[in-house]
Enzyme design. Structure first.
Site, PDB file in Angstrom:
ATOM      1  N   CYS A 185     -11.317  16.168   7.865  1.00 51.87           N
ATOM      2  CA  CYS A 185     -12.657  16.632   8.312  1.00 51.87           C
ATOM      3  C   CYS A 185     -13.769  15.727   7.824  1.00 51.87           C
ATOM      4  O   CYS A 185     -14.731  15.476   8.556  1.00 51.87           O
ATOM      5  CB  CYS A 185     -12.997  18.037   7.822  1.00 51.87           C
ATOM      6  SG  CYS A 185     -11.655  19.137   7.482  1.00 51.87           S
ATOM      7  N   LEU A 201      -7.804  18.556  -5.845  1.00 50.91           N
ATOM      8  CA  LEU A 201      -7.722  19.710  -4.957  1.00 50.91           C
ATOM      9  C   LEU A 201      -8.537  19.454  -3.694  1.00 50.91           C
ATOM     10  O   LEU A 201      -9.319  18.508  -3.626  1.00 50.91           O
ATOM     11  CB  LEU A 201      -8.245  20.949  -5.688  1.00 50.91           C
ATOM     12  CG  LEU A 201      -7.410  21.357  -6.901  1.00 50.91           C
ATOM     13  CD1 LEU A 201      -8.155  22.388  -7.727  1.00 50.91           C
ATOM     14  CD2 LEU A 201      -6.050  21.891  -6.462  1.00 50.91           C
ATOM     15  N   CYS A 208      -8.560  17.575   3.899  1.00 53.08           N
ATOM     16  CA  CYS A 208      -9.921  17.601   4.484  1.00 53.08           C
ATOM     17  C   CYS A 208     -10.838  16.539   3.885  1.00 53.08           C
ATOM     18  O   CYS A 208     -11.336  15.683   4.604  1.00 53.08           O
ATOM     19  CB  CYS A 208     -10.511  18.998   4.376  1.00 53.08           C
ATOM     20  SG  CYS A 208     -12.300  19.018   4.597  1.00 53.08           S
ATOM     21  N   HIS A 235     -13.470  14.826  -4.175  1.00 54.17           N
ATOM     22  CA  HIS A 235     -12.283  15.198  -4.968  1.00 54.17           C
ATOM     23  C   HIS A 235     -12.696  15.712  -6.348  1.00 54.17           C
ATOM     24  O   HIS A 235     -12.222  16.744  -6.814  1.00 54.17           O
ATOM     25  CB  HIS A 235     -11.374  13.981  -5.155  1.00 54.17           C
ATOM     26  CG  HIS A 235     -10.835  13.420  -3.876  1.00 54.17           C
ATOM     27  ND1 HIS A 235     -10.500  12.100  -3.741  1.00 54.17           N
ATOM     28  CD2 HIS A 235     -10.577  13.990  -2.690  1.00 54.17           C
ATOM     29  CE1 HIS A 235     -10.045  11.892  -2.516  1.00 54.17           C
ATOM     30  NE2 HIS A 235     -10.082  13.020  -1.862  1.00 54.17           N
ATOM     31  N   PHE A 277     -38.886  27.565  16.219  1.00 57.15           N
ATOM     32  CA  PHE A 277     -39.077  26.665  17.353  1.00 57.15           C
ATOM     33  C   PHE A 277     -39.375  25.246  16.863  1.00 57.15           C
ATOM     34  O   PHE A 277     -40.133  25.085  15.923  1.00 57.15           O
ATOM     35  CB  PHE A 277     -40.242  27.191  18.194  1.00 57.15           C
ATOM     36  CG  PHE A 277     -40.325  26.551  19.537  1.00 57.15           C
ATOM     37  CD1 PHE A 277     -39.421  26.871  20.522  1.00 57.15           C
ATOM     38  CD2 PHE A 277     -41.297  25.605  19.803  1.00 57.15           C
ATOM     39  CE1 PHE A 277     -39.496  26.271  21.774  1.00 57.15           C
ATOM     40  CE2 PHE A 277     -41.372  25.000  21.053  1.00 57.15           C
ATOM     41  CZ  PHE A 277     -40.469  25.335  22.031  1.00 57.15           C
TER      42      PHE A 277
END
Lengths: 534, 534
Positions: free
Chosen positions: A93, A84, A88, A143, A512
């Site tokens: 990606c 699934l 990507c 995967h 910061f």
């Protein structure tokens, strides 16, 4: 360990009742990538009808399934791959991010060649082939995790390693067996549009898919056809790796419709940065042909100047196609008759409903933006509607990003767009307007600290756009590192009914150095009743 | 160029009427670092009384001044240094970030030694001395920017390069001249507490201040006394640079009161990571003495085991004091009689008012947390109150971070804290509970992609803590890269009256891969009426 699933025996490999670890999944998937048998995770003892079958187990199918299941529904995913997650983690990606990180590190190493602790980078060459190989060897763990999480944590049902044939709007066929559901959710993605020119079939010509699956030599000279995000991202990696790269594009980079909300000054900073790193960017040209060397290997790209029609040859051994993608909707159009748009995208409403009753479509299959949030939230939207909640999803505006050797992120309006709509637009930017990049090493934070002290002009660029009367933030823009994650929340804040004002921004607690300096810069102006640029 | 300010002539160097660029400021500051004359930027033609004089032009004084000025008030800053911005860009946050970025890059180079395009790092040694030098050569541009922005963009008045002597609660004296104001705002910071043991005056013993100003040799073996943030951050840099480092601390690292909200599993991941990189961490021990080599150079630290009292010698040539800081309040206590707390911190209320009428105090001078947001917002709070707005600032809870070779960020409650307060606490974490770090390369995004494909156990750790009944997020925690910026907004969202729920998180638009995976992971559970861990 491997016996675990082989023991299930027979033709049907069924892991429904077996708790399988990530480690075991890795081996199972590697095994099944070479086989054609399906992997079944189907509760055959459950006699309830499926509320939905998700055709395609990519981001949309998986997230839609998860949501539907969490709502108490029953679902089934079918995917042609043994895992699934879709393209990507397999092709898109994830390798893009790996390559972009490599680009960033290689770029740093080049700027700091022979300085501090950095080695001489004069002859630095990273192997693109090796990076592809590294990705392919490792992608199995993502995967495995998708399969594991979907089964053990999300209680999903799925059949993998087999394509689904859609029979009608309630029925699919998988490996000779029919499954029925109240609804179908289609999410099988898109594919690269190859330009209609001779030579795209030559060896040495790749898109982002075949790059991963088929690259078999070390590229020495690259020409990228097209100016998409993929072109910029992969091109920046090839160049940083030491493979000189030329981008050939019809329009100026980052001036395409899909990359809206980008101001010219930000665009220029990014594109200048690419050129500064040695990339050649040819805009206003179109490809004419890719020519071979007689042995079937690409050796040049012929381009045409769109203004004067003159032609030019670009020598190369590696051609990368970055002209965008097109939804793969043919099968559904033929079988179901779903309405599609001009570019093959399945047309859906805000409920993700297609023109065919009980058929939903999601993800790249419905056209741009081909982004993760749209795939996943589209899946969720389909699931909610299927489970009786009339939920609408509007994806017309969203935070967006791309990589050069930088992370470039934006959300909301550009300064130019804002000025077209409002009279009193104020910008808060770094460097401030009129201050040259080389005069001030800001913005800076993690990722640009070394640059700040050696190459202040390389630390990035940022801008916030404010509507001066309402004091609301209209847009945020950033080139640098480490700000991308925050843009998800800036998007959310801007979408609130009252939006987010410069005064509210100034009241937040900054960490910061923060990569984008929006909070503190807003605070420096927040006290003033009459806002001015900063 | 330099004539610009010398032309102002006489004893008083006055740049009030001169528009000075960043470039000019760099030279002016460099020049005045060697002189004792003040730099004046004072509107002597303006006869209005000052609403406030800010004693100290660090983050708090500058932001307070900016706010007061924006509100229409008149202010004056006096600072002993020839630049505004205080210790942050001069000695503290900025060098810390530079060193932490170096640590991250050096660490990456060590893990990937001889792999991909990385050189053999077996003998990699970065010069700490050179990095200090790099910082010192470059810090002037931040100084220049502070002066430029404060004058040209914020319209502030200031006198630099001269200490202010407080006369009474309305009066200060600067270089023989008295200035009066309705209010004083004190913000002159803190200084390192050196442990009360013999040998801290030996050559080779530094704190973060003297490291920058005085380091004059290349450290080969480091012992850090104390377990503060500074100890972890600088220690990680020294170790990564190739200077073997031992941290000597009474309490377990990251278990001090100031680092609240840190769960044991996250703490363990960070501390294990430091050990994995070769640092020696000795907890439950206290320093007894630093001993010299007879020539005035430190050569060993004697420590005592707090349980059994046994002593041990740690050979070193470099001792770094990381035992925390103490407010420098003596002058104000003597002259004004301001009330101070046990650790010398000036006591203030939520308006930043001290015990003395018309005297406010801000920043590190009022004690922990000695963080930027508190200094700046404290300045703003004082300014608002001085300008007649009864504004309150509560800094008891805030997002926080530190660096090892990672960015470690957290906000809100830890899982443990949440479970003490609520019955139904759900966590969403990566890796999920029970899944070993080495089995799954998640979380991952920019900064951990290379690790993901070679060392999955190094990609980090993250956790969101949810109250299962209200579905509200109680805390976020992250070890990795690139998530820090987002925590500012997560803090803001959690503070909203209704907070932020898992359902609202799941509805946001993620930018994939995002360094923390909170949005998508929340979405995977958001559909469920009964939340479970993920």
């Amino acid at each position: 360990m491997r016996r675990l699933w082989l023991m299930q025996g027979g033709m049907l490999v069924d892991i429904t009742l077996t708790k399988t670890t990530n480690f075991q999944w890795r081996h199972l998937i590697a095994d099944y990538e070479k086989k054609s048998e399906p992997i079944y995770n189907v509760r055959r003892d459950d006699k309830r009808k499926y509320d939905a079958i998700f055709v395609g187990g990519g981001a949309g199918g998986r997230f839609g399934s998860g949501y539907l299941r969490a709502r108490g529904g029953r679902q089934l995913i079918v995917d042609r791959w043994p895992f699934l997650g879709g393209s990507c983690p397999h092709l898109a990606c994830v390798p893009h991010h790996l390559f972009s990180e490599a680009a960033r590190e290689l770029d740093l190493m080049r700027w700091f060649s022979g300085k501090l602790w950095f080695p001489d980078a004069t002859h630095l060459r990273a192997s693109i082939l090796q990076m592809v190989q590294l990705f392919k060897e490792g992608r199995g763990s993502a995967h495995a995790f998708m399969n594991w999480q979907s089964k053990e944590q999300l209680d999903l049902e799925y059949i993998l390693n087999v394509p689904a044939t859609v029979i009608d709007n309630h029925t699919i066929e998988v490996a000779g067996e029919r499954f029925q559901a109240d609804n179908l959710v289609l999410g099988t993605g898109a594919e690269t549009v190859f330009p209609n020119i001779p030579g795209t079939d030559l060896h040495g010509v790749y898109d982002f898919v075949s790059l991963i699956e088929e690259l078999d030599f070390e590229p020495q000279r690259c020409v990228i056809i097209g100016g998409s995000k993929v072109a910029i991202e992969y091109g920046s990696f090839f160049q940083a790796a030491g493979c000189p790269t030329t981008i050939v594009a019809r329009k100026p980079l980052m001036r395409t419709a899909s990359l809206h909300h980008v101001d010219e000054d930000l665009r220029q900073y990014v594109v200048d940065g690419m050129c500064k790193r040695g990339m050649q960017i040819l805009e206003g040209v179109e490809p004419v042909a890719i020519k071979g060397d007689g042995n079937g290997n690409a050796k040049e790209v012929i381009i045409r100047n769109m203004q004067d029609g003159s032609e030019e040859s670009l020598a190369c051994d590696f051609v990368f196609i970055g002209t965008g993608e097109r939804p793969k909707s043919e099968h559904y159009r033929e079988v179901l008759g779903v309405a599609v748009g001009e570019k093959g995208e399945i047309l859906v409403d805000k409920h993700m409903r297609t023109s065919v009753p009980n058929v939903y479509a999601i993800g790249d299959l419905i056209g741009p933006p081909m982004e993760m949030f749209k795939a996943r939230k589209g899946g969720m939207t389909a699931a909610r509607n299927i489970m009786g909640e009339p939920y609408e999803f509007d994806w017309t505006d969203y935070p967006d990003f791309l990589h050069s050797t930088y992370e470039i992120t934006w959300v909301g309006l550009s300064e130019e767009e804002a000025k077209q709509r409002y009279d009193n637009v104020v910008v808060i930017q770094m460097p401030p307007k009129g201050v040259p990049h080389e005069d001030i090493p800001l913005p800076c934070a993690e990722g640009t600290m070394l640059y700040a002290f050696m190459y202040p002009e390389l630390t990035g660029f940022q801008k916030a756009v404010v509507e001066g009367n309402s004091r609301r933030l209209l847009g945020f823009h950033h080139v640098g590192f480490g700000a991308k994650d925050a843009f998800q929340y800036l998007d959310y804040l801007m979408r609130q009914p009252e939006g987010i004002t410069i005064d509210e921004m100034g009241n937040m607690n900054e960490l910061f150095l923060n990569p984008e300096h929006f909070i503190q810069l807003c605070r420096l102006r927040a006290g003033s009743p009459n806002l001015r640029d900063l």
